[in-house]
Design a protein around this motif. Structure first.
Motif, PDB file in Angstrom:
ATOM      1  N   LYS A  85       7.037  73.158  42.839  1.00 25.62           N
ATOM      2  CA  LYS A  85       6.216  73.626  41.724  1.00 25.62           C
ATOM      3  C   LYS A  85       6.033  72.513  40.687  1.00 25.62           C
ATOM      4  O   LYS A  85       4.921  72.308  40.189  1.00 25.62           O
ATOM      5  CB  LYS A  85       6.878  74.838  41.078  1.00 25.62           C
ATOM      6  CG  LYS A  85       6.092  75.402  39.908  1.00 25.62           C
ATOM      7  CD  LYS A  85       6.786  76.616  39.309  1.00 25.62           C
ATOM      8  CE  LYS A  85       6.005  77.157  38.114  1.00 25.62           C
ATOM      9  NZ  LYS A  85       6.674  78.342  37.511  1.00 25.62           N
ATOM     10  N   GLN A  86       7.110  71.801  40.385  1.00 28.12           N
ATOM     11  CA  GLN A  86       7.021  70.711  39.415  1.00 28.12           C
ATOM     12  C   GLN A  86       6.095  69.596  39.909  1.00 28.12           C
ATOM     13  O   GLN A  86       5.332  69.018  39.130  1.00 28.12           O
ATOM     14  CB  GLN A  86       8.406  70.144  39.134  1.00 28.12           C
ATOM     15  CG  GLN A  86       9.294  71.052  38.304  1.00 28.12           C
ATOM     16  CD  GLN A  86      10.691  70.494  38.137  1.00 28.12           C
ATOM     17  OE1 GLN A  86      11.320  70.025  39.088  1.00 28.12           O
ATOM     18  NE2 GLN A  86      11.194  70.546  36.922  1.00 28.12           N
ATOM     19  N   ARG A  87       6.171  69.314  41.203  1.00 29.56           N
ATOM     20  CA  ARG A  87       5.301  68.279  41.765  1.00 29.56           C
ATOM     21  C   ARG A  87       3.827  68.668  41.657  1.00 29.56           C
ATOM     22  O   ARG A  87       2.987  67.847  41.267  1.00 29.56           O
ATOM     23  CB  ARG A  87       5.665  68.025  43.231  1.00 29.56           C
ATOM     24  CG  ARG A  87       6.949  67.222  43.425  1.00 29.56           C
ATOM     25  CD  ARG A  87       7.237  67.034  44.906  1.00 29.56           C
ATOM     26  NE  ARG A  87       8.453  66.287  45.131  1.00 29.56           N
ATOM     27  CZ  ARG A  87       8.510  64.962  45.206  1.00 29.56           C
ATOM     28  NH1 ARG A  87       7.397  64.250  45.098  1.00 29.56           N
ATOM     29  NH2 ARG A  87       9.648  64.352  45.408  1.00 29.56           N
ATOM     30  N   TRP A  88       3.509  69.895  41.997  1.00 29.04           N
ATOM     31  CA  TRP A  88       2.117  70.331  41.942  1.00 29.04           C
ATOM     32  C   TRP A  88       1.594  70.317  40.507  1.00 29.04           C
ATOM     33  O   TRP A  88       0.439  69.933  40.258  1.00 29.04           O
ATOM     34  CB  TRP A  88       1.979  71.724  42.555  1.00 29.04           C
ATOM     35  CG  TRP A  88       1.917  71.711  44.050  1.00 29.04           C
ATOM     36  CD1 TRP A  88       2.856  72.175  44.925  1.00 29.04           C
ATOM     37  CD2 TRP A  88       0.859  71.180  44.861  1.00 29.04           C
ATOM     38  NE1 TRP A  88       2.460  71.970  46.219  1.00 29.04           N
ATOM     39  CE2 TRP A  88       1.237  71.360  46.215  1.00 29.04           C
ATOM     40  CE3 TRP A  88      -0.357  70.567  44.574  1.00 29.04           C
ATOM     41  CZ2 TRP A  88       0.442  70.958  47.274  1.00 29.04           C
ATOM     42  CZ3 TRP A  88      -1.161  70.157  45.626  1.00 29.04           C
ATOM     43  CH2 TRP A  88      -0.771  70.359  46.959  1.00 29.04           C
ATOM     44  N   ILE A  89       2.419  70.748  39.573  1.00 33.40           N
ATOM     45  CA  ILE A  89       2.019  70.715  38.162  1.00 33.40           C
ATOM     46  C   ILE A  89       1.784  69.283  37.709  1.00 33.40           C
ATOM     47  O   ILE A  89       0.800  68.980  37.016  1.00 33.40           O
ATOM     48  CB  ILE A  89       3.094  71.394  37.282  1.00 33.40           C
ATOM     49  CG1 ILE A  89       3.144  72.892  37.577  1.00 33.40           C
ATOM     50  CG2 ILE A  89       2.807  71.153  35.796  1.00 33.40           C
ATOM     51  CD1 ILE A  89       4.246  73.628  36.844  1.00 33.40           C
ATOM     52  N   PHE A  90       2.692  68.378  38.115  1.00 37.98           N
ATOM     53  CA  PHE A  90       2.543  66.975  37.732  1.00 37.98           C
ATOM     54  C   PHE A  90       1.266  66.379  38.314  1.00 37.98           C
ATOM     55  O   PHE A  90       0.493  65.715  37.605  1.00 37.98           O
ATOM     56  CB  PHE A  90       3.753  66.166  38.207  1.00 37.98           C
ATOM     57  CG  PHE A  90       3.521  64.685  38.222  1.00 37.98           C
ATOM     58  CD1 PHE A  90       3.462  63.964  37.036  1.00 37.98           C
ATOM     59  CD2 PHE A  90       3.333  64.004  39.425  1.00 37.98           C
ATOM     60  CE1 PHE A  90       3.224  62.598  37.034  1.00 37.98           C
ATOM     61  CE2 PHE A  90       3.097  62.635  39.437  1.00 37.98           C
ATOM     62  CZ  PHE A  90       3.041  61.941  38.239  1.00 37.98           C
ATOM     63  N   TYR A  91       1.044  66.598  39.622  1.00 37.31           N
ATOM     64  CA  TYR A  91      -0.148  66.029  40.263  1.00 37.31           C
ATOM     65  C   TYR A  91      -1.426  66.592  39.657  1.00 37.31           C
ATOM     66  O   TYR A  91      -2.393  65.845  39.419  1.00 37.31           O
ATOM     67  CB  TYR A  91      -0.120  66.307  41.762  1.00 37.31           C
ATOM     68  CG  TYR A  91       0.854  65.437  42.527  1.00 37.31           C
ATOM     69  CD1 TYR A  91       0.871  64.058  42.341  1.00 37.31           C
ATOM     70  CD2 TYR A  91       1.753  65.985  43.446  1.00 37.31           C
ATOM     71  CE1 TYR A  91       1.760  63.261  43.040  1.00 37.31           C
ATOM     72  CE2 TYR A  91       2.637  65.192  44.146  1.00 37.31           C
ATOM     73  CZ  TYR A  91       2.636  63.827  43.937  1.00 37.31           C
ATOM     74  OH  TYR A  91       3.513  63.019  44.621  1.00 37.31           O
ATOM     75  N   LEU A  92      -1.446  67.889  39.396  1.00 33.87           N
ATOM     76  CA  LEU A  92      -2.648  68.515  38.841  1.00 33.87           C
ATOM     77  C   LEU A  92      -2.931  68.013  37.423  1.00 33.87           C
ATOM     78  O   LEU A  92      -4.063  67.606  37.105  1.00 33.87           O
ATOM     79  CB  LEU A  92      -2.483  70.038  38.838  1.00 33.87           C
ATOM     80  CG  LEU A  92      -3.669  70.835  38.272  1.00 33.87           C
ATOM     81  CD1 LEU A  92      -4.928  70.566  39.088  1.00 33.87           C
ATOM     82  CD2 LEU A  92      -3.347  72.328  38.255  1.00 33.87           C
ATOM     83  N   ALA A  93      -1.889  68.015  36.575  1.00 37.54           N
ATOM     84  CA  ALA A  93      -2.063  67.576  35.195  1.00 37.54           C
ATOM     85  C   ALA A  93      -2.364  66.079  35.131  1.00 37.54           C
ATOM     86  O   ALA A  93      -3.245  65.643  34.371  1.00 37.54           O
ATOM     87  CB  ALA A  93      -0.809  67.895  34.380  1.00 37.54           C
ATOM     88  N   GLY A  94      -1.651  65.302  35.947  1.00 38.31           N
ATOM     89  CA  GLY A  94      -1.859  63.855  35.942  1.00 38.31           C
ATOM     90  C   GLY A  94      -3.229  63.467  36.452  1.00 38.31           C
ATOM     91  O   GLY A  94      -3.912  62.616  35.864  1.00 38.31           O
ATOM     92  N   TYR A  95      -3.648  64.091  37.554  1.00 35.40           N
ATOM     93  CA  TYR A  95      -4.964  63.789  38.113  1.00 35.40           C
ATOM     94  C   TYR A  95      -6.069  64.153  37.118  1.00 35.40           C
ATOM     95  O   TYR A  95      -7.009  63.375  36.909  1.00 35.40           O
ATOM     96  CB  TYR A  95      -5.169  64.554  39.419  1.00 35.40           C
ATOM     97  CG  TYR A  95      -6.453  64.189  40.144  1.00 35.40           C
ATOM     98  CD1 TYR A  95      -6.462  63.176  41.093  1.00 35.40           C
ATOM     99  CD2 TYR A  95      -7.644  64.868  39.866  1.00 35.40           C
ATOM    100  CE1 TYR A  95      -7.636  62.835  41.759  1.00 35.40           C
ATOM    101  CE2 TYR A  95      -8.816  64.537  40.517  1.00 35.40           C
ATOM    102  CZ  TYR A  95      -8.810  63.515  41.463  1.00 35.40           C
ATOM    103  OH  TYR A  95      -9.980  63.174  42.107  1.00 35.40           O
ATOM    104  N   THR A  96      -5.931  65.304  36.488  1.00 34.41           N
ATOM    105  CA  THR A  96      -6.941  65.745  35.520  1.00 34.41           C
ATOM    106  C   THR A  96      -7.011  64.789  34.331  1.00 34.41           C
ATOM    107  O   THR A  96      -8.102  64.411  33.876  1.00 34.41           O
ATOM    108  CB  THR A  96      -6.620  67.163  35.020  1.00 34.41           C
ATOM    109  OG1 THR A  96      -6.565  68.060  36.134  1.00 34.41           O
ATOM    110  CG2 THR A  96      -7.670  67.639  34.030  1.00 34.41           C
ATOM    111  N   GLY A  97      -5.844  64.380  33.834  1.00 31.64           N
ATOM    112  CA  GLY A  97      -5.805  63.467  32.698  1.00 31.64           C
ATOM    113  C   GLY A  97      -6.426  62.119  33.017  1.00 31.64           C
ATOM    114  O   GLY A  97      -7.217  61.584  32.218  1.00 31.64           O
TER     115      GLY A  97
END
Length: 250
Positions: free
Chosen positions: A15-27
């Motif tokens: 879950k933490q990985r998906w949140i990181f990838y989603l937030a990081g990619y969007t940013g």
């Protein structure tokens, strides 16, 4: 009970990985688009979020170790009080679990460690020395290591256990208090630096919304692309430099 093998290494959940990838990619996508106005380039550069994963894991590991350090201070207070009242270390550790449960949730690192020690002391009849030594080794924390070394040496060589532990606890707690004050000061400067680092993005966003004709040459000419690339590189380097300068090793 599975315990953390090395507090300096953080294992992220799915879950933490998906949140990181989603937030990081969007940013990264948004920041890149503000500088280049290219959806394709933004989509490609967004995948560079993978390179930031080690830095995020290190940050999370440092944050967890800082939390453990503060929680260990409360553990020392509990141990000192129990030992001063005539308890042995094993009894003091069992009592500490009850005392700290009033302050911390079960998911906190120190509570997990105390539950692990309680199980091994009561059910496996294990001595407190190997349990504390193992905890100190896994914590990668200088204060915890110093305390455990003093305690183990005192147990092996003999001596006034109560006095030595109380003195050691006092010294370590004083050091922790000083470190906490330094971190509080530097945390404010870090926050200010991060806000300043975001100002170029906010200014660029405002100009895109309200004065696009003024900055249009930056997106439509080769020279403008070069300037924007240099500005983006300078901003990223500035953020990196700010983090390094405000990161004080204690």
């Amino acid at each position: 009970m599975d315990m953390i093998k090395d507090y300096s290494v953080y294992e992220m959940s799915d879950k933490q990985r998906w949140i990181f990838y989603l937030a990081g990619y969007t940013g990264i996508f948004i920041a890149t688009y503000l500088f280049y106005h290219s959806i394709l380039l933004s989509a490609v550069l967004g995948s560079s979020v993978c390179f930031f994963l080690p830095f995020v894991k290190k940050h999370l590991a440092d944050k967890r170790m800082q939390a453990l350090n503060l929680q260990f201070k409360d553990l020392l207070d509990s141990l000192s009080a129990s030992i001063a009242s005539g308890r042995q270390m094993e009894e003091a550790l069992l009592e500490a679990g009850e005392h700290l449960s009033l302050i911390y949730e079960d998911k906190e690192p120190i509570m997990k460690e105390l539950r692990y020690m309680r199980i091994n002391i009561l059910e496996n009849k294990e001595s407190d020395k190997p349990l504390l030594t193992d905890f100190a080794f896994r914590s990668k924390n200088e204060d915890i290591n110093n305390f455990v070394q003093v305690y183990v040496t005192c147990r092996n060589m003999g001596g006034n256990l109560e006095k030595i532990i109380l003195n050691s606890s006092e010294v370590i707690v004083d050091k922790m208090n000083i470190q906490r004050e330094i971190k509080a000061i530097t945390a404010q400067k870090k926050t200010e630096g991060r806000l300043i680092s975001l100002m170029p993005l906010l200014m660029l966003l405002m100009m895109n919304l309200f004065s696009y004709s003024y900055i249009a040459p930056l997106y439509e000419t080769v020279g403008g692309r070069i300037i924007m690339t240099a500005a983006l590189g300078a901003m990223v380097y500035g953020m990196y430099l700010m983090e390094k300068l405000s990161d004080i090793e204690l």
